[in-house]
Design a protein around this motif. Structure first.
Motif, PDB file in Angstrom:
ATOM      1  N   TRP A 108       0.826  -1.201   0.000  1.00 13.56           N
ATOM      2  CA  TRP A 108       0.000   0.000   0.000  1.00 13.56           C
ATOM      3  C   TRP A 108       0.864   1.256   0.000  1.00 13.56           C
ATOM      4  O   TRP A 108       1.800   1.391   0.759  1.00 13.56           O
ATOM      5  CB  TRP A 108      -0.897  -0.030   1.241  1.00 13.56           C
ATOM      6  CG  TRP A 108      -1.809   1.159   1.353  1.00 13.56           C
ATOM      7  CD1 TRP A 108      -2.635   1.655   0.408  1.00 13.56           C
ATOM      8  CD2 TRP A 108      -1.967   1.989   2.504  1.00 13.56           C
ATOM      9  NE1 TRP A 108      -3.316   2.728   0.875  1.00 13.56           N
ATOM     10  CE2 TRP A 108      -2.938   2.963   2.174  1.00 13.56           C
ATOM     11  CE3 TRP A 108      -1.421   1.986   3.783  1.00 13.56           C
ATOM     12  CZ2 TRP A 108      -3.350   3.944   3.076  1.00 13.56           C
ATOM     13  CZ3 TRP A 108      -1.834   2.951   4.675  1.00 13.56           C
ATOM     14  CH2 TRP A 108      -2.780   3.920   4.316  1.00 13.56           C
ATOM     15  N   GLY A 109       0.516   2.207  -0.842  1.00  6.99           N
ATOM     16  CA  GLY A 109       1.279   3.445  -0.948  1.00  6.99           C
ATOM     17  C   GLY A 109       0.546   4.646  -0.431  1.00  6.99           C
ATOM     18  O   GLY A 109       0.924   5.784  -0.696  1.00  6.99           O
ATOM     19  N   GLY A 110      -0.528   4.448   0.319  1.00 11.33           N
ATOM     20  CA  GLY A 110      -1.230   5.589   0.901  1.00 11.33           C
ATOM     21  C   GLY A 110      -2.305   6.152   0.001  1.00 11.33           C
ATOM     22  O   GLY A 110      -2.551   7.359   0.002  1.00 11.33           O
ATOM     23  N   GLY A 111      -2.979   5.345  -0.766  1.00  9.66           N
ATOM     24  CA  GLY A 111      -4.019   5.826  -1.680  1.00  9.66           C
ATOM     25  C   GLY A 111      -5.368   5.961  -1.023  1.00  9.66           C
ATOM     26  O   GLY A 111      -5.498   6.021   0.197  1.00  9.66           O
ATOM     27  N   ASP A 112      -6.430   6.003  -1.844  1.00  8.83           N
ATOM     28  CA  ASP A 112      -7.780   6.237  -1.337  1.00  8.83           C
ATOM     29  C   ASP A 112      -8.377   5.010  -0.656  1.00  8.83           C
ATOM     30  O   ASP A 112      -9.196   5.142   0.242  1.00  8.83           O
ATOM     31  CB  ASP A 112      -8.698   6.679  -2.477  1.00  8.83           C
ATOM     32  CG  ASP A 112      -8.293   8.055  -3.004  1.00  8.83           C
ATOM     33  OD1 ASP A 112      -7.736   8.832  -2.206  1.00  8.83           O
ATOM     34  OD2 ASP A 112      -8.524   8.333  -4.184  1.00  8.83           O
ATOM     35  N   ASN A 113      -8.027   3.832  -1.099  1.00  6.43           N
ATOM     36  CA  ASN A 113      -8.557   2.614  -0.472  1.00  6.43           C
ATOM     37  C   ASN A 113      -7.633   2.237   0.684  1.00  6.43           C
ATOM     38  O   ASN A 113      -6.508   1.790   0.469  1.00  6.43           O
ATOM     39  CB  ASN A 113      -8.622   1.473  -1.497  1.00  6.43           C
ATOM     40  CG  ASN A 113      -9.576   1.811  -2.631  1.00  6.43           C
ATOM     41  OD1 ASN A 113     -10.629   2.406  -2.394  1.00  6.43           O
ATOM     42  ND2 ASN A 113      -9.217   1.443  -3.861  1.00  6.43           N
ATOM     43  N   GLN A 114      -8.130   2.421   1.872  1.00  9.19           N
ATOM     44  CA  GLN A 114      -7.254   2.328   3.033  1.00  9.19           C
ATOM     45  C   GLN A 114      -7.562   1.099   3.881  1.00  9.19           C
ATOM     46  O   GLN A 114      -8.718   0.686   3.971  1.00  9.19           O
ATOM     47  CB  GLN A 114      -7.424   3.574   3.920  1.00  9.19           C
ATOM     48  CG  GLN A 114      -7.197   4.883   3.187  1.00  9.19           C
ATOM     49  CD  GLN A 114      -8.501   5.451   2.619  1.00  9.19           C
ATOM     50  OE1 GLN A 114      -9.556   4.880   2.816  1.00  9.19           O
ATOM     51  NE2 GLN A 114      -8.386   6.544   1.902  1.00  9.19           N
ATOM     52  N   MET A 157      -8.552  -0.857   7.065  1.00  8.67           N
ATOM     53  CA  MET A 157      -9.423  -0.521   8.190  1.00  8.67           C
ATOM     54  C   MET A 157     -10.196   0.771   7.966  1.00  8.67           C
ATOM     55  O   MET A 157     -10.670   1.413   8.899  1.00  8.67           O
ATOM     56  CB  MET A 157      -8.623  -0.431   9.501  1.00  8.67           C
ATOM     57  CG  MET A 157      -7.983  -1.748   9.896  1.00  8.67           C
ATOM     58  SD  MET A 157      -7.044  -1.638  11.447  1.00  8.67           S
ATOM     59  CE  MET A 157      -5.681  -0.608  10.898  1.00  8.67           C
ATOM     60  N   GLY A 158     -10.304   1.197   6.746  1.00  4.22           N
ATOM     61  CA  GLY A 158     -11.082   2.383   6.424  1.00  4.22           C
ATOM     62  C   GLY A 158     -10.442   3.684   6.853  1.00  4.22           C
ATOM     63  O   GLY A 158     -11.087   4.733   6.855  1.00  4.22           O
ATOM     64  N   ALA A 159      -9.176   3.663   7.225  1.00  4.71           N
ATOM     65  CA  ALA A 159      -8.481   4.874   7.679  1.00  4.71           C
ATOM     66  C   ALA A 159      -7.570   5.386   6.581  1.00  4.71           C
ATOM     67  O   ALA A 159      -6.918   4.617   5.881  1.00  4.71           O
ATOM     68  CB  ALA A 159      -7.672   4.579   8.933  1.00  4.71           C
ATOM     69  N   LEU A 201      -3.897   6.923   9.821  1.00  5.56           N
ATOM     70  CA  LEU A 201      -3.234   5.704  10.266  1.00  5.56           C
ATOM     71  C   LEU A 201      -1.867   6.021  10.879  1.00  5.56           C
ATOM     72  O   LEU A 201      -1.486   5.468  11.913  1.00  5.56           O
ATOM     73  CB  LEU A 201      -3.079   4.733   9.091  1.00  5.56           C
ATOM     74  CG  LEU A 201      -2.687   3.296   9.460  1.00  5.56           C
ATOM     75  CD1 LEU A 201      -3.770   2.642  10.302  1.00  5.56           C
ATOM     76  CD2 LEU A 201      -2.434   2.474   8.199  1.00  5.56           C
ATOM     77  N   MET A 202      -1.127   6.932  10.250  1.00  5.05           N
ATOM     78  CA  MET A 202       0.169   7.327  10.791  1.00  5.05           C
ATOM     79  C   MET A 202       0.005   8.032  12.148  1.00  5.05           C
ATOM     80  O   MET A 202       0.831   7.876  13.052  1.00  5.05           O
ATOM     81  CB  MET A 202       0.909   8.243   9.816  1.00  5.05           C
ATOM     82  CG  MET A 202       1.320   7.565   8.516  1.00  5.05           C
ATOM     83  SD  MET A 202       2.380   6.109   8.770  1.00  5.05           S
ATOM     84  CE  MET A 202       1.204   4.787   8.448  1.00  5.05           C
ATOM     85  N   GLU A 250     -10.180  16.854   7.035  1.00  4.54           N
ATOM     86  CA  GLU A 250      -9.538  15.706   7.681  1.00  4.54           C
ATOM     87  C   GLU A 250      -8.376  16.122   8.567  1.00  4.54           C
ATOM     88  O   GLU A 250      -8.100  15.484   9.587  1.00  4.54           O
ATOM     89  CB  GLU A 250      -9.071  14.705   6.636  1.00  4.54           C
ATOM     90  CG  GLU A 250      -8.499  13.425   7.268  1.00  4.54           C
ATOM     91  CD  GLU A 250      -8.003  12.432   6.235  1.00  4.54           C
ATOM     92  OE1 GLU A 250      -6.794  12.133   6.252  1.00  4.54           O
ATOM     93  OE2 GLU A 250      -8.818  11.986   5.424  1.00  4.54           O
ATOM     94  N   MET A 251      -7.689  17.194   8.188  1.00  8.40           N
ATOM     95  CA  MET A 251      -6.564  17.649   9.014  1.00  8.40           C
ATOM     96  C   MET A 251      -7.043  18.018  10.422  1.00  8.40           C
ATOM     97  O   MET A 251      -6.351  17.748  11.416  1.00  8.40           O
ATOM     98  CB  MET A 251      -5.889  18.860   8.361  1.00  8.40           C
ATOM     99  CG  MET A 251      -4.669  19.360   9.116  1.00  8.40           C
ATOM    100  SD  MET A 251      -3.364  18.108   9.290  1.00  8.40           S
ATOM    101  CE  MET A 251      -2.806  18.014   7.593  1.00  8.40           C
ATOM    102  N   VAL A 252      -8.215  18.610  10.526  1.00  8.11           N
ATOM    103  CA  VAL A 252      -8.772  18.930  11.828  1.00  8.11           C
ATOM    104  C   VAL A 252      -9.024  17.643  12.623  1.00  8.11           C
ATOM    105  O   VAL A 252      -8.781  17.574  13.826  1.00  8.11           O
ATOM    106  CB  VAL A 252     -10.083  19.733  11.685  1.00  8.11           C
ATOM    107  CG1 VAL A 252     -10.696  20.009  13.058  1.00  8.11           C
ATOM    108  CG2 VAL A 252      -9.826  21.040  10.945  1.00  8.11           C
ATOM    109  N   GLU A 253      -9.481  16.618  11.934  1.00  3.31           N
ATOM    110  CA  GLU A 253      -9.745  15.344  12.593  1.00  3.31           C
ATOM    111  C   GLU A 253      -8.452  14.702  13.086  1.00  3.31           C
ATOM    112  O   GLU A 253      -8.399  14.139  14.188  1.00  3.31           O
ATOM    113  CB  GLU A 253     -10.473  14.408  11.630  1.00  3.31           C
ATOM    114  CG  GLU A 253     -10.992  13.144  12.279  1.00  3.31           C
ATOM    115  CD  GLU A 253     -11.853  12.331  11.332  1.00  3.31           C
ATOM    116  OE1 GLU A 253     -12.234  11.216  11.712  1.00  3.31           O
ATOM    117  OE2 GLU A 253     -12.134  12.814  10.213  1.00  3.31           O
TER     118      GLU A 253
END
Length: 325
Positions: free
Chosen positions: A14-20, A22-24, A29-30, A299-302
């Motif tokens: 996985w390279g960090g795309g849209d399909n994550q 555990m849905g994160a 995740l980081m 998302e950054m706020v989250e």
């Protein structure tokens, strides 16, 4: 899904795309990885504190006697009141952060900015309060005597009420010289001269027969042990140093390890809160500039919210072990 192909096997990871997983998202995740590692760090610190307290339980300071100050109420004993206020402010800032994240999900820019601003204010109040608490802890209130054997002697009246050195210490004409490394025993030194010398404390104690000595040892009643007048005179004859306040080498409240852990753990947590405030300020200005509104995602706020909630949760454990237990 973004993928990366390894050179040897052609296996895709996985390279960090849209399909994550555990849905994160990759960023969240980081953040969870960071929170997990930081939680282990704090766990190690608190476990070390717990083991040390258990080992020196008889001489450990009583929180109700250490944290008694409240702003603008000098001389009034308010045990744990201000610490409770600090805790309330920090927990309330978690509530405002939740509201900011929820407003971000609804793409309501003004509400996100408002709740983030309140979160920042809460964080600044907490950090400022912690700095004020440190100041009082370092300065001290009563003073004490350290004996040649390293034990701590505090002073009380006949009713068991704590007395400050200024309440009874005499003033002698002898000039005192600051202890420096080239003059002290075993390269000992002192940052500044204490308000009174050992001789002045001994002379004042002799002139006030109602003054007694309280040791740092906790008795069966969960109170510090008060000696008789005769025992007090014998212990004071072994006086070596005047101790005022607390630092990394001496502590007027009791075990030196208590001060070491207090400075390290609360300081480490305070650094986390301060870092969170700085990050929140950066995110706050990005909200005002419409950066996340253009992305159609807050998302950054989250992600910042996850960190802030973690810092608040850690304080609950720090508050419990230092102030309540």
């Amino acid at each position: 899904m973004d993928t990366v192909t390894t050179a040897n096997s052609g296996e895709k990871i996985w390279g960090g795309g849209d399909n994550q997983p555990m849905g994160a998202s990759y960023g969240k995740l980081m953040m969870w990885f960071f929170i997990l590692s930081d939680a282990l760090t704090f766990s190690g610190f608190l476990a070390a504190y717990g083991f040390s307290r258990f080992k020196f339980i008889e001489t450990w300071p009583l929180a109700d006697e250490v944290f008694t100050h409240f702003p603008f109420m000098h001389g009034v004993s308010a045990p744990m009141y201000y610490v409770a206020f600090m805790t309330f402010v920090l927990i309330f800032s978690s509530v405002t952060m939740v509201l900011a994240v929820d407003a971000g999900h609804q793409l309501k820019k003004d509400k996100v900015a408002l709740y983030l601003f309140l979160t920042i204010v809460g964080g600044l109040i907490f950090v400022g309060s912690q700095a004020w608490e440190w100041k009082n802890f370092i300065k001290g209130e009563y003073g004490a005597i350290e004996t040649k054997g390293g034990s701590l002697l505090q002073f009380v009246d006949k009713d068991g009420k704590r007395l400050a050195l200024a309440d009874f210490a005499a003033t002698l004409p002898d000039e005192r010289e600051q202890l420096t490394r080239n003059k002290g025993r075993w390269f000992m030194d002192e940052a500044a001269l204490p308000s009174y010398s050992v001789a002045e404390v001994q002379a004042g104690f002799k002139a006030h027969p109602e003054v007694l000595i309280r040791t740092e040892v906790i008795n069966d009643k969960k109170q510090k042990t008060i000696l008789s007048r005769e025992e007090s005179e014998l212990r004071l004859a072994q006086a070596s140093l005047v101790v005022e306040g607390a630092n990394l080498t001496r502590n007027e409240y009791g075990s030196k390890l208590f001060a070491d852990f207090f400075f390290f753990i609360t300081g480490f947590h305070g650094f986390h809160v301060f870092s969170g405030v700085v990050i929140n300020i950066i995110v706050f200005f990005n909200v005002l500039l419409g950066t996340y509104e253009k992305r159609k995602s807050y998302e950054m706020v989250e992600k910042v919210g996850l960190y802030w909630h973690f810092v608040d949760l850690v304080w609950v454990f720090v508050f419990t072990v230092f102030y309540l237990v």
